[in-house]
Structures are given as structure tokens and as C-alpha cells.
Design a protein around this motif. Structure first.
Motif, PDB file in Angstrom:
ATOM      1  N   ALA A  35       0.833  -1.205   0.000  1.00 38.72           N
ATOM      2  CA  ALA A  35       0.000   0.000   0.000  1.00 38.72           C
ATOM      3  C   ALA A  35       0.868   1.255   0.000  1.00 38.72           C
ATOM      4  CB  ALA A  35      -0.932  -0.014   1.218  1.00 38.72           C
ATOM      5  N   CYS A  36       1.985   1.200   0.706  1.00 39.04           N
ATOM      6  CA  CYS A  36       2.908   2.338   0.724  1.00 39.04           C
ATOM      7  C   CYS A  36       3.540   2.553  -0.648  1.00 39.04           C
ATOM      8  CB  CYS A  36       4.005   2.117   1.762  1.00 39.04           C
ATOM      9  SG  CYS A  36       3.455   2.165   3.479  1.00 39.04           S
ATOM     10  N   PHE A  37       3.962   1.467  -1.275  1.00 41.35           N
ATOM     11  CA  PHE A  37       4.583   1.589  -2.596  1.00 41.35           C
ATOM     12  C   PHE A  37       3.625   2.233  -3.584  1.00 41.35           C
ATOM     13  CE2 PHE A  37       6.821  -2.604  -1.335  1.00 41.35           C
ATOM     14  CZ  PHE A  37       7.753  -1.907  -0.595  1.00 41.35           C
ATOM     15  N   GLU A  38       2.341   1.857  -3.485  1.00 37.89           N
ATOM     16  CA  GLU A  38       1.336   2.396  -4.400  1.00 37.89           C
ATOM     17  C   GLU A  38       1.132   3.900  -4.193  1.00 37.89           C
ATOM     18  OE1 GLU A  38      -1.982  -0.114  -3.545  1.00 37.89           O
ATOM     19  OE2 GLU A  38      -1.302  -1.740  -4.869  1.00 37.89           O
ATOM     20  N   LYS A  39       1.421   4.389  -2.990  1.00 35.48           N
ATOM     21  CA  LYS A  39       1.297   5.821  -2.686  1.00 35.48           C
ATOM     22  C   LYS A  39       2.653   6.533  -2.755  1.00 35.48           C
ATOM     23  CE  LYS A  39      -3.147   5.787  -1.862  1.00 35.48           C
ATOM     24  NZ  LYS A  39      -4.094   6.527  -2.731  1.00 35.48           N
ATOM     25  N   VAL A  80      10.812   4.022  -4.647  1.00 35.96           N
ATOM     26  CA  VAL A  80      10.983   4.394  -3.246  1.00 35.96           C
ATOM     27  C   VAL A  80      12.134   3.606  -2.632  1.00 35.96           C
ATOM     28  CG1 VAL A  80       8.529   4.938  -3.002  1.00 35.96           C
ATOM     29  CG2 VAL A  80       9.355   2.659  -2.388  1.00 35.96           C
ATOM     30  N   VAL A  81      12.556   4.030  -1.451  1.00 34.48           N
ATOM     31  CA  VAL A  81      13.611   3.334  -0.713  1.00 34.48           C
ATOM     32  C   VAL A  81      12.954   2.342   0.242  1.00 34.48           C
ATOM     33  CG1 VAL A  81      15.532   3.581   0.893  1.00 34.48           C
ATOM     34  CG2 VAL A  81      15.180   5.284  -0.906  1.00 34.48           C
ATOM     35  N   PHE A  82      13.321   1.066   0.108  1.00 39.97           N
ATOM     36  CA  PHE A  82      12.691  -0.016   0.855  1.00 39.97           C
ATOM     37  C   PHE A  82      13.757  -0.748   1.668  1.00 39.97           C
ATOM     38  CE2 PHE A  82      10.845  -4.553   0.308  1.00 39.97           C
ATOM     39  CZ  PHE A  82      10.242  -4.503   1.558  1.00 39.97           C
TER      40      PHE A  82
END
Length: 385
Positions: free
Chosen positions: A93-97, A126-128
Motif C-alpha cells: 500500500a505504501c509503494f502504491e502511494k 521508493v527506498v525499501f
């Protein structure tokens, strides 16, 4: 990196105000991570809201729905400190935002869901990262450096006895979700020694080809999941490994032994001891013509320099990666490796057989679901069951 290179602070939201979430927030509030601003938290419980009101700055926004926090323009990045099953779903969900992500260990409960998370991360910008804080320990960093440089030669054998994760029955009784298939999806392998499973493969630079494991469920404790494990691993180059752990032994041991063609390294009691051969074992074996004999060996303690920043170190590295493109010490995508080892050990026990490390991930998930269905923990968690 941040889209605006002039930005010098990352606005972070924390999801989950349990022990780990509160622990991370503690060093954030003390400004021990440069470039981080805590702007929001999320938790569904009333107790968490009350704690937040008493302990967080008034300007920190509280959300009861984690997805509202993720969608909020108040944050740039999210630290996920929720139950195991929910880590991949929340991260996706974070990646999608387009929000940067740092997840607590483990990356998830089963590799199928983690692989889906990694694929989603790879499609994002993004940084994961993952909270493998023990990678910041200079002891294991030195071990990895020695192995990577060739000082130990080719790895031939590893042996890790890690039995100092003692947990009493009262610990397990402190939460109905603890040590259940429905609540945590595993026991000692994912809850405690996931750190050592990660370090096992990270320091030596390779994963086993196959393994055979013997897991004991609820041994000496009234719990559903595994709390004692002995595993034997085989590697592509012919090396072998033993991994032993339990949460029901006192006093415990933490001894990691790695044998190579140029000697042996032992990590125990906070020390790294190197027994270094002057002539490698293969070279000595080829040239030696006597009856009994062995290579000359020098044994010494290797000096370990540098601080151990622990959890704070991983968080600082994550923020630095976002702001300054610093290489990640614990990339989120690598979280699948430790869980893969844990899954393989459980599957080996359930099927009483050797398990190749490219095992059928759907099959493992189906086996785990059978145990979730009979679990004492019935509360719905974020994993589609």
C-alpha cells in the motif's frame, strides 16, 4: 532519493504502537536520527491513542486506520511495526502511494507474500529497507569483511548454536496472539532467530541448496508453534551447516563457527577469534607426505572497532538513503532470505524430508493455512484468512 534534492528532512509515520513501535519512536523523539521528523502514527487500539496523547508532541497526527496514514500528505515515509502477517500488505500500500518503507522483521510469514511485496517494490521508485538491526553490529560486519576478502578461503562448514533467546511461559501468555499459527505464523524461527538466519546467509554470502530440519512444537511450553529447531544444510560448493536454536534453555549459548580452507573463525561472548592457517588446507594436503600432521595455525582475537547503533543505525541508514542515496545496509528485498530458511525448516519437519530451497511457495502457504484454521488465535489479521 527525495524528488527535491534541497529537502533535508524526511517526514515519517509509524504504524503500530506496540513494544517495537514505541521503541523506535523513543529514539526519534530524542532526535537521535538526523533528517527524520515524526509527523504521524497509526494504531487501532484506544490504549495506543491514550499513550500517544501522553507521550507524543501535540502536532503528531494520530490515525486509527493505517491506510489513512499511508495516504496522508503529512508523511514521506512509513515505518511498519505491526503483526507479522500484515507487513507485506501494508508495504505494498505504501509503494502504491509512493511512500518510502522500513519494515520491522520478519519481512512476512511466508515467502509467497514476501515475493509479491518485493515485486511491488521493484516497480516503485521508493527506498525499501528492513529492520535487520544486527547487521549494524561491527562484530558481524568484520566477519563478513573477512569472508568477502578471501581471508578465510572457501567456506566448508558453518555451525551456529543460538539458544540464548530464552522465553518463559508468562511471556507467551502475555498476548493471545503470541506463539500461534493464526497470530504470528511461526515461533522461534520468525520471532527470535530471524536475525541469526539473516546473518547466517549474509555473512557467508550464500544460501543452502537444500536442508533437513527437525522442529519441535510447544516443547516444554504450552504453545502451538516451534520453539526448538535443529537443521542441517548443504551448499552448492559442498559446504555444510548446522543451525540449532531453542527458547527453553538456560543458560543459553550464542556461538557461530565458520570453517574455511584457510582456517576457522569463532564468534562467541562478543569476541571474534580467528585460527588462521599459514598454508591453506588444500595446499598442505597436496604437499604433505608424512603420516600425521596439520598446517601451522595462528590463533588470535581480531580487534573489533566501531559502535553498534542497533535499530537506530538501520533507521539512520534508511533516512540517509532517502536523502543522500546512501547504499542500504539491509535492503527490504533481502528480507525474503531469512523467511525462506525458516519456511524450509518448517516444511522439512512437516513432510519429514529434505527440502530444496526453491520449494513450491504455494504449497508451503497451503500447509500453513491448515494450521491457521486450527489455531487458538481466531482474530482476523491482515493476511486474507
Amino acid at each position: 532519493m527525495m524528488e527535491d534534492d534541497n529537502v533535508n528532512e524526511v517526514r515519517v509515520g509509524v504504524i503500530g504502537l506496540g513494544n517495537m513501535g514505541k521503541g523506535h519512536i523513543g529514539y526519534m523523539l530524542e532526535n537521535k536520527v538526523k533528517g527524520l521528523e515524526l509527523t504521524a502514527v497509526a494504531d487501532k487500539s484506544q490504549a495506543a491513542r491514550e499513550w500517544a496523547e501522553q507521550n507524543l508532541p501535540a502536532e503528531t497526527t494520530f490515525f486509527t486506520d493505517p491506510y489513512e496514514l499511508i495516504a496522508s500528505p503529512l508523511i514521506d515515509a512509513v515505518l511498519i511495526c505491526t503483526p507479522h502477517y500484515s507487513h507485506p500488505e501494508l508495504a505494498i500500500a505504501c509503494f502504491e502511494k509512493n511512500k518510502h518503507v522500513l519494515i520491522e522483521k520478519p519481512a512476512g510469514v511466508y515467502t509467497k507474500q514476501i515475493r509479491e511485496m518485493n515485486e511491488a517494490a521493484a516497480k516503485s521508485d521508493v527506498v525499501f529497507a528492513i529492520m535487520y538491526n544486527q547487521r549494524t553490529n561491527p562484530l558481524y560486519q568484520k566477519l563478513k569483511e573477512l569472508i568477502d576478502s578471501g581471508e578465510l578461503g572457501e567456506i566448508r562448514r558453518t555451525n551456529w548454536i543460538i539458544t540464548n533467546w530464552f522465553r518463559s511461559q508468562s511471556y507467551y501468555d502475555s498476548g493471545t496472539w503470541r506463539a500461534t499459527w493464526g497470530g504470528e505464523g511461526s515461533g522461534v524461527l520468525l520471532n527470535q532467530v530471524i536475525h541469526q538466519l539473516d546473518l547466517w546467509q549474509w555473512t557467508i554470502g550464500m544460501m543452502p541448496k537444500r536442508l533437513r530440519a527437525f522442529c519441535y512444537f510447544g516443547k516444554h511450553r504450552q504453545i502451538e508453534v516451534e520453539n526448538e529447531v535443529t537443521a542441517y544444510a548443504e551448499y552448492e560448493n559442498g559446504a555444510t551447516g548446522i543451525f540449532v536454536t531453542t527458547t527453553a534453555e538456560a543458560p543459553g549459548t550464542n556461538r557461530f563457527e565458520i570453517a574455511g580452507t584457510k582456517g576457522k573463525i569463532v564468534i562467541e561472548d562478543g569476541k571474534l577469534t580467528f585460527s588462521r592457517l599459514r598454508v591453506s588446507e588444500p595446499e598442505f594436503n597436496e604437499s604433505f607426505k608424512g603420516g600425521f600432521g596439520s598446517p601451522e595455525c595462528w590463533t588470535f582475537e581480531v580487534p573489533i572497532k566501531g559502535e553498534y547503533p542497533d535499530h537506530r543505525g538501520i533507521t539512520q541508514n534508511w533516512i540517509n538513503a532517502i536523502l543522500h542515496n546512501e547504499p542500504l545496509l539491509a535492503p527490504g528485498a533481502e528480507g525474503i532470505k531469512g523467511v525462506m530458511l525458516a519456511n524450509a525448516m518448517l516444511l522439512s519437519t512437516w513432510e519429514d524430508n529434505w527440502i530444496e530451497l526453491d520449494f513450491d511457495e504455494e504449497h508451503y502457504w497451503n500447509q500453513l493455512k491448515k494450521r491457521i484454521e486450527t489455531s487458538n488465535y481466531k482474530e482476523e489479521v491482515i493476511h486474507g484468512v
